[in-house]
Motif scaffolding. Structure first.
Motif, PDB file in Angstrom:
ATOM      1  N   LEU A 151       3.205 -10.420  -9.387  1.00 46.09           N
ATOM      2  CA  LEU A 151       4.025  -9.214  -9.501  1.00 46.09           C
ATOM      3  C   LEU A 151       3.140  -7.981  -9.644  1.00 46.09           C
ATOM      4  O   LEU A 151       3.382  -6.951  -9.008  1.00 46.09           O
ATOM      5  CB  LEU A 151       4.957  -9.361 -10.705  1.00 46.09           C
ATOM      6  CG  LEU A 151       6.202  -8.460 -10.749  1.00 46.09           C
ATOM      7  CD1 LEU A 151       7.110  -8.737  -9.569  1.00 46.09           C
ATOM      8  CD2 LEU A 151       6.952  -8.677 -12.060  1.00 46.09           C
ATOM      9  N   VAL A 152       2.106  -8.091 -10.462  1.00 43.73           N
ATOM     10  CA  VAL A 152       1.174  -6.971 -10.638  1.00 43.73           C
ATOM     11  C   VAL A 152       0.396  -6.707  -9.354  1.00 43.73           C
ATOM     12  O   VAL A 152       0.225  -5.552  -8.937  1.00 43.73           O
ATOM     13  CB  VAL A 152       0.203  -7.262 -11.801  1.00 43.73           C
ATOM     14  CG1 VAL A 152      -0.877  -6.181 -11.899  1.00 43.73           C
ATOM     15  CG2 VAL A 152       0.968  -7.361 -13.116  1.00 43.73           C
ATOM     16  N   LEU A 153      -0.078  -7.771  -8.714  1.00 38.71           N
ATOM     17  CA  LEU A 153      -0.853  -7.615  -7.485  1.00 38.71           C
ATOM     18  C   LEU A 153      -0.007  -6.991  -6.383  1.00 38.71           C
ATOM     19  O   LEU A 153      -0.474  -6.098  -5.651  1.00 38.71           O
ATOM     20  CB  LEU A 153      -1.386  -8.979  -7.029  1.00 38.71           C
ATOM     21  CG  LEU A 153      -2.193  -8.996  -5.716  1.00 38.71           C
ATOM     22  CD1 LEU A 153      -3.436  -8.133  -5.860  1.00 38.71           C
ATOM     23  CD2 LEU A 153      -2.567 -10.415  -5.324  1.00 38.71           C
ATOM     24  N   LEU A 154       1.239  -7.431  -6.242  1.00 35.16           N
ATOM     25  CA  LEU A 154       2.126  -6.885  -5.222  1.00 35.16           C
ATOM     26  C   LEU A 154       2.353  -5.396  -5.447  1.00 35.16           C
ATOM     27  O   LEU A 154       2.332  -4.604  -4.495  1.00 35.16           O
ATOM     28  CB  LEU A 154       3.451  -7.646  -5.233  1.00 35.16           C
ATOM     29  CG  LEU A 154       4.468  -7.286  -4.147  1.00 35.16           C
ATOM     30  CD1 LEU A 154       3.886  -7.553  -2.767  1.00 35.16           C
ATOM     31  CD2 LEU A 154       5.754  -8.080  -4.335  1.00 35.16           C
ATOM     32  N   ALA A 155       2.553  -5.010  -6.696  1.00 35.27           N
ATOM     33  CA  ALA A 155       2.742  -3.589  -7.001  1.00 35.27           C
ATOM     34  C   ALA A 155       1.479  -2.795  -6.709  1.00 35.27           C
ATOM     35  O   ALA A 155       1.547  -1.636  -6.267  1.00 35.27           O
ATOM     36  CB  ALA A 155       3.149  -3.421  -8.459  1.00 35.27           C
ATOM     37  N   SER A 156       0.318  -3.418  -6.924  1.00 32.12           N
ATOM     38  CA  SER A 156      -0.946  -2.716  -6.702  1.00 32.12           C
ATOM     39  C   SER A 156      -1.161  -2.371  -5.238  1.00 32.12           C
ATOM     40  O   SER A 156      -1.921  -1.446  -4.924  1.00 32.12           O
ATOM     41  CB  SER A 156      -2.118  -3.574  -7.207  1.00 32.12           C
ATOM     42  OG  SER A 156      -1.981  -3.863  -8.586  1.00 32.12           O
ATOM     43  N   LEU A 157      -0.499  -3.093  -4.332  1.00 34.02           N
ATOM     44  CA  LEU A 157      -0.658  -2.807  -2.907  1.00 34.02           C
ATOM     45  C   LEU A 157      -0.206  -1.392  -2.564  1.00 34.02           C
ATOM     46  O   LEU A 157      -0.660  -0.814  -1.573  1.00 34.02           O
ATOM     47  CB  LEU A 157       0.130  -3.809  -2.070  1.00 34.02           C
ATOM     48  CG  LEU A 157      -0.343  -5.266  -2.130  1.00 34.02           C
ATOM     49  CD1 LEU A 157       0.586  -6.155  -1.318  1.00 34.02           C
ATOM     50  CD2 LEU A 157      -1.767  -5.397  -1.616  1.00 34.02           C
ATOM     51  N   SER A 158       0.694  -0.843  -3.358  1.00 37.01           N
ATOM     52  CA  SER A 158       1.178   0.511  -3.088  1.00 37.01           C
ATOM     53  C   SER A 158       0.233   1.583  -3.603  1.00 37.01           C
ATOM     54  O   SER A 158       0.465   2.770  -3.385  1.00 37.01           O
ATOM     55  CB  SER A 158       2.559   0.706  -3.730  1.00 37.01           C
ATOM     56  OG  SER A 158       2.447   0.720  -5.148  1.00 37.01           O
ATOM     57  N   LEU A 159      -0.841   1.164  -4.302  1.00 34.87           N
ATOM     58  CA  LEU A 159      -1.740   2.134  -4.927  1.00 34.87           C
ATOM     59  C   LEU A 159      -3.052   2.306  -4.189  1.00 34.87           C
ATOM     60  O   LEU A 159      -3.671   3.364  -4.261  1.00 34.87           O
ATOM     61  CB  LEU A 159      -2.046   1.703  -6.374  1.00 34.87           C
ATOM     62  CG  LEU A 159      -0.838   1.534  -7.307  1.00 34.87           C
ATOM     63  CD1 LEU A 159      -1.305   1.049  -8.671  1.00 34.87           C
ATOM     64  CD2 LEU A 159      -0.069   2.832  -7.441  1.00 34.87           C
ATOM     65  N   PHE A 160      -3.507   1.258  -3.492  1.00 32.33           N
ATOM     66  CA  PHE A 160      -4.805   1.321  -2.836  1.00 32.33           C
ATOM     67  C   PHE A 160      -4.700   2.112  -1.538  1.00 32.33           C
ATOM     68  O   PHE A 160      -3.890   1.796  -0.663  1.00 32.33           O
ATOM     69  CB  PHE A 160      -5.340  -0.079  -2.553  1.00 32.33           C
ATOM     70  CG  PHE A 160      -5.618  -0.874  -3.808  1.00 32.33           C
ATOM     71  CD1 PHE A 160      -6.479  -0.380  -4.775  1.00 32.33           C
ATOM     72  CD2 PHE A 160      -4.997  -2.087  -4.023  1.00 32.33           C
ATOM     73  CE1 PHE A 160      -6.721  -1.104  -5.932  1.00 32.33           C
ATOM     74  CE2 PHE A 160      -5.231  -2.812  -5.177  1.00 32.33           C
ATOM     75  CZ  PHE A 160      -6.102  -2.317  -6.136  1.00 32.33           C
ATOM     76  N   SER A 161      -5.540   3.106  -1.382  1.00 34.81           N
ATOM     77  CA  SER A 161      -5.434   4.017  -0.241  1.00 34.81           C
ATOM     78  C   SER A 161      -5.695   3.322   1.084  1.00 34.81           C
ATOM     79  O   SER A 161      -5.127   3.682   2.108  1.00 34.81           O
ATOM     80  CB  SER A 161      -6.409   5.183  -0.414  1.00 34.81           C
ATOM     81  OG  SER A 161      -7.752   4.702  -0.513  1.00 34.81           O
ATOM     82  N   GLY A 162      -6.563   2.300   1.095  1.00 37.09           N
ATOM     83  CA  GLY A 162      -6.913   1.659   2.357  1.00 37.09           C
ATOM     84  C   GLY A 162      -5.743   0.948   3.013  1.00 37.09           C
ATOM     85  O   GLY A 162      -5.626   0.923   4.232  1.00 37.09           O
ATOM     86  N   ILE A 163      -4.866   0.340   2.213  1.00 36.44           N
ATOM     87  CA  ILE A 163      -3.745  -0.410   2.762  1.00 36.44           C
ATOM     88  C   ILE A 163      -2.407   0.223   2.419  1.00 36.44           C
ATOM     89  O   ILE A 163      -1.359  -0.274   2.816  1.00 36.44           O
ATOM     90  CB  ILE A 163      -3.761  -1.870   2.243  1.00 36.44           C
ATOM     91  CG1 ILE A 163      -3.759  -1.878   0.707  1.00 36.44           C
ATOM     92  CG2 ILE A 163      -4.943  -2.621   2.782  1.00 36.44           C
ATOM     93  CD1 ILE A 163      -3.742  -3.275   0.111  1.00 36.44           C
ATOM     94  N   GLN A 164      -2.463   1.337   1.699  1.00 39.10           N
ATOM     95  CA  GLN A 164      -1.237   1.970   1.229  1.00 39.10           C
ATOM     96  C   GLN A 164      -0.252   2.320   2.343  1.00 39.10           C
ATOM     97  O   GLN A 164       0.943   2.057   2.211  1.00 39.10           O
ATOM     98  CB  GLN A 164      -1.581   3.216   0.422  1.00 39.10           C
ATOM     99  CG  GLN A 164      -0.403   3.870  -0.253  1.00 39.10           C
ATOM    100  CD  GLN A 164      -0.774   5.197  -0.875  1.00 39.10           C
ATOM    101  OE1 GLN A 164      -1.224   6.102  -0.199  1.00 39.10           O
ATOM    102  NE2 GLN A 164      -0.594   5.299  -2.174  1.00 39.10           N
ATOM    103  N   PRO A 165      -0.706   2.916   3.469  1.00 37.87           N
ATOM    104  CA  PRO A 165       0.278   3.322   4.481  1.00 37.87           C
ATOM    105  C   PRO A 165       1.151   2.182   4.980  1.00 37.87           C
ATOM    106  O   PRO A 165       2.335   2.375   5.251  1.00 37.87           O
ATOM    107  CB  PRO A 165      -0.605   3.892   5.605  1.00 37.87           C
ATOM    108  CG  PRO A 165      -1.835   4.358   4.924  1.00 37.87           C
ATOM    109  CD  PRO A 165      -2.069   3.352   3.834  1.00 37.87           C
TER     110      PRO A 165
END
Length: 684
Positions: free
Chosen positions: A17-31
């Motif tokens: 759950l934490v890792l999935l939410a973190s995907l929205s924060l990292f600029s490289g994969i955020q878009p």
């Protein structure tokens, strides 16, 4: 450490759950993931909050169950205590398990397009609804547990003291026995298990007199799991277009409860859960009944699909033809394709130059095929209604999202296929959901490839080629609205070996244009590799994204022109070869990496060959083609993005800002404007 290992499944799911939410924060994969986390309605925020909180509550209950009964379950000597062992859940554990859910929802609020304070109400409602689900599970536990025992434990929160005091509500509930038949049924089931499988059940049963009883904590988890499955089924059945993130989280909740229960059972025998999952996957996943199929139909009249026009006939109808070659890249490629075509049409029209009726061919790959599908619908609507071609309509359609349908397919019918492999239609999956969504957006209904071929033959639409790849031998598999690829053996020095849908099926099957676009755009894991349902019991090619072979649509376009010439078409004095793609190729130079790079290097190499390597090969093919076709001129419309618009999503959903970037880039990128001017001047 032993307790942690027994509780590893709920802990792992909280980390997911934490890792999935973190995907929205990292600029490289955020878009790519912005569309997934951008919740635009209050209902979507409510469902996500409900699902996230339910995961935390399910994890809390599973951890407390291990703490309460783990020792009895894993002891070498089977133990069945004479009374129900009381266990007091810890408040700190409940609060700790809530942190991942709070972090997850906070990441969604960060992308909330409205005032952040307006998200408080749906979040609070979602959290309350999750606790109502828990309360229902506790009520079920009270109604089904042994009435002679102490009040059953909630396994999530410590019970309020007033419920524990004598003469209070708890004792009255137990003494009233409102559902005696349900208790008797539970006790009958417990003793049935004890009679036939007692050595397998330490940690599940205790003795009450001479009767075996189920631990009330087990009843709570079973009722909670049942309610979670009901919620999942209701959401899948009635809310196909609900928030994709809610589908994902509810699927995580189902797997959390399933895997936690399986691990609790298997840990007594030191049998790894991963090995059990692998064994099940091999047993069920290799069954032919679980294969993915794509829809085809029999011709309505006669037993054959009518012959399509030849490429030479289409090419000969236009004086200065335009050939469109559009590349892959998810929703960004679909939208950019239609934006370029609509923009060129408007630009040419403003100068009195015809454009849309000069297009003789659109060769598309992957996401570009989705844009080509909407363009084909625009041409078909114009031919049907005897009106002008509205490429603006195609552009507006291509901007619409379809991410929720993919999530629905993944977590609904495709997940059902795992648990009930022979009770589900093989052609109803996430690919089917995508097709239906695109048809709904376009308002196309049953729009078949032979309908489009009729438009092409009458000169009302250009020829279309949607390129896919056959997995079994790696060759291109095309869906064409002309007879391209059907004319017998091909000279390998001039034309590639390709498989063509009509040729493969002997003109006996019809396929929807949306199905052809979906198969061309079957990016790994987004849409499934599928074979035709025309002959479901016969082996057939599984089709995937055309970008495996050529991600730019150039090779098929050049082959189509070459075949038209071999059939007798005269090479035009001028022909425009228009490339529409995502980004200009660039030499990024070398790099210095650590040892961990060895894990990602093979995949990076494959992806770079798929993009930059293929484009370089296509450039060589274009140079050879120019040597034979002196009147051919290249035009390139590559999206690089103006400032602030450089990164766009591969997933099937734009945010509002990402949608605006397409029009902004088209109107403000000077290189694109200059190229459009050059093309219009060429066509005069």
């Amino acid at each position: 450490m032993r307790t942690f290992m027994l509780a590893r499944v709920p802990v792992i799911f909280l980390l997911i759950l934490v890792l999935l939410a973190s995907l929205s924060l990292f600029s490289g994969i955020q878009p790519t993931f912005l569309g997934l986390f951008t919740l635009e309605t209050f209902g979507s925020m409510f469902l996500v909050a409900l699902a996230a909180c339910s995961i935390s509550l399910g994890a809390t209950a599973s951890i407390n169950l291990v703490l309460a009964h783990g020792n009895a379950r894993t002891s070498r000597k089977p133990e069945f205590p004479p009374v129900y062992p009381q266990y007091e859940p810890k408040l700190w554990l409940y609060l700790l398990c809530q942190v991942p859910a709070i972090f997850f929802v906070a990441c969604c609020v960060r992308l909330w397009p409205h005032a952040w304070i307006s998200a408080i109400l749906p979040i609070a409602a979602g959290w309350a609804a999750a606790h109502v689900v828990l309360a229902l599970a506790v009520i079920g536990e009270i109604l089904l547990a042994d009435p002679c025992s102490e009040l059953p434990n909630m396994l999530v929160l410590p019970l309020p003291q007033q419920l524990r005091d004598e003469g209070k509500l708890a004792e009255r509930l137990l003494a009233s026995d409102p559902l005696p038949w349900a208790r008797r049924l539970t006790d009958w089931f417990a003793n049935l298990l004890a009679n036939y499988a007692l050595p397998l059940l330490p940690g599940y049963l205790y003795l009450s007199g001479n009767q075996f009883k189920l631990y009330p904590g087990m009843i709570l988890n079973a009722v909670f799991s049942f309610i979670a499955v009901v919620l999942w089924v209701l959401l899948i059945w009635y809310a196909v277009s609900a928030a994709s993130l809610a589908f994902v989280l509810l699927a995580l909740l189902i797997f959390l409860l399933l895997f936690a229960g399986a691990a609790f059972f298997l840990d007594r025998y030191r049998f790894p859960l991963s090995l059990a999952v692998l064994a099940y996957a091999l047993l069920v996943g290799t069954s032919p009944g679980t294969d993915h199929l794509y829809r085809v139909d029999k011709p309505q009249q006669g037993d054959r699909v009518p012959e399509f026009a030849k490429p030479c006939q289409v090419l000969s109808n236009v004086g200065t033809p335009v050939v469109i070659m559009t590349a892959g890249g998810g929703i960004q490629a679909a939208a950019w394709t239609t934006q370029v075509l609509a923009g060129l049409e408007a630009r040419a029209k403003s100068e009195g130059v015809p454009f849309s009726n000069r297009i003789v061919l659109i060769s598309s790959i992957s996401g570009g095929s989705v844009g080509a599908y909407y363009t084909a619908v625009a041409y078909h609507d114009a031919a049907t209604n005897h009106g002008p071609v509205s490429l603006e309509q195609a552009r507006d359609s291509a901007l619409q999202p379809a991410l929720d349908e993919i999530a629905w397919g993944w977590t609904g019918p495709d997940l059902m296929r795992v648990f009930l492999p022979y009770a589900w239609h093989s052609d109803v999956d996430r690919g089917w959901a995508l097709e239906n969504k695109w048809d709904q957006i376009a308002g196309a209904g049953d729009f078949y490839l032979d309908d489009l071929a009729k438009d092409t033959g009458q000169g009302a639409a250009p020829a279309f080629i949607m390129n896919a790849t056959a997995i079994e031998d790696g060759t291109p598999f095309i869906f064409a609205s002309t007879a391209f690829g059907e004319n017998g053996p091909r000279d390998p020095a001039l034309l590639r070996d390709v498989k063509e849908f009509n040729q493969q099926n002997h003109h006996q099957l019809r396929v929807r244009v949306s199905t052809a676009a979906r198969l061309s755009a079957s990016f790994p894991y987004v849409a499934p590799a599928a074979r035709s349902n025309g002959h479901p019991l016969a082996p057939d090619y599984h089709l995937v994204d055309g970008g495996y072979y050529d991600n730019f649509g150039i090779r098929s376009a050049l082959d189509w022109l070459t075949e038209a010439n071999l059939e007798g078409a005269v090479k035009p004095d001028k022909i425009a070869l228009v490339q529409i793609r995502w980004g200009d190729p660039a030499d990024v130079g070398g790099s210095i990496r650590g040892w961990s790079y060895q894990g990602s290097a093979p995949l990076s190499g494959v992806l770079n060959v798929r993009s930059q390597g293929q484009l370089r090969d296509d450039d060589v093919a274009l140079q050879v083609f120019h040597g034979n076709w002196k009147g051919a001129t290249d035009f390139q419309f590559a999206y690089n993005g103006v400032k602030g618009c450089e990164k766009q999503p591969l997933s099937w959903k734009f945010t509002t800002a990402q949608r605006d970037c397409l029009a902004t880039t088209w109107s403000h990128d000077q290189k694109i404007m200059d190229e459009a001017t050059r093309l219009v001047e060429f066509l005069k």
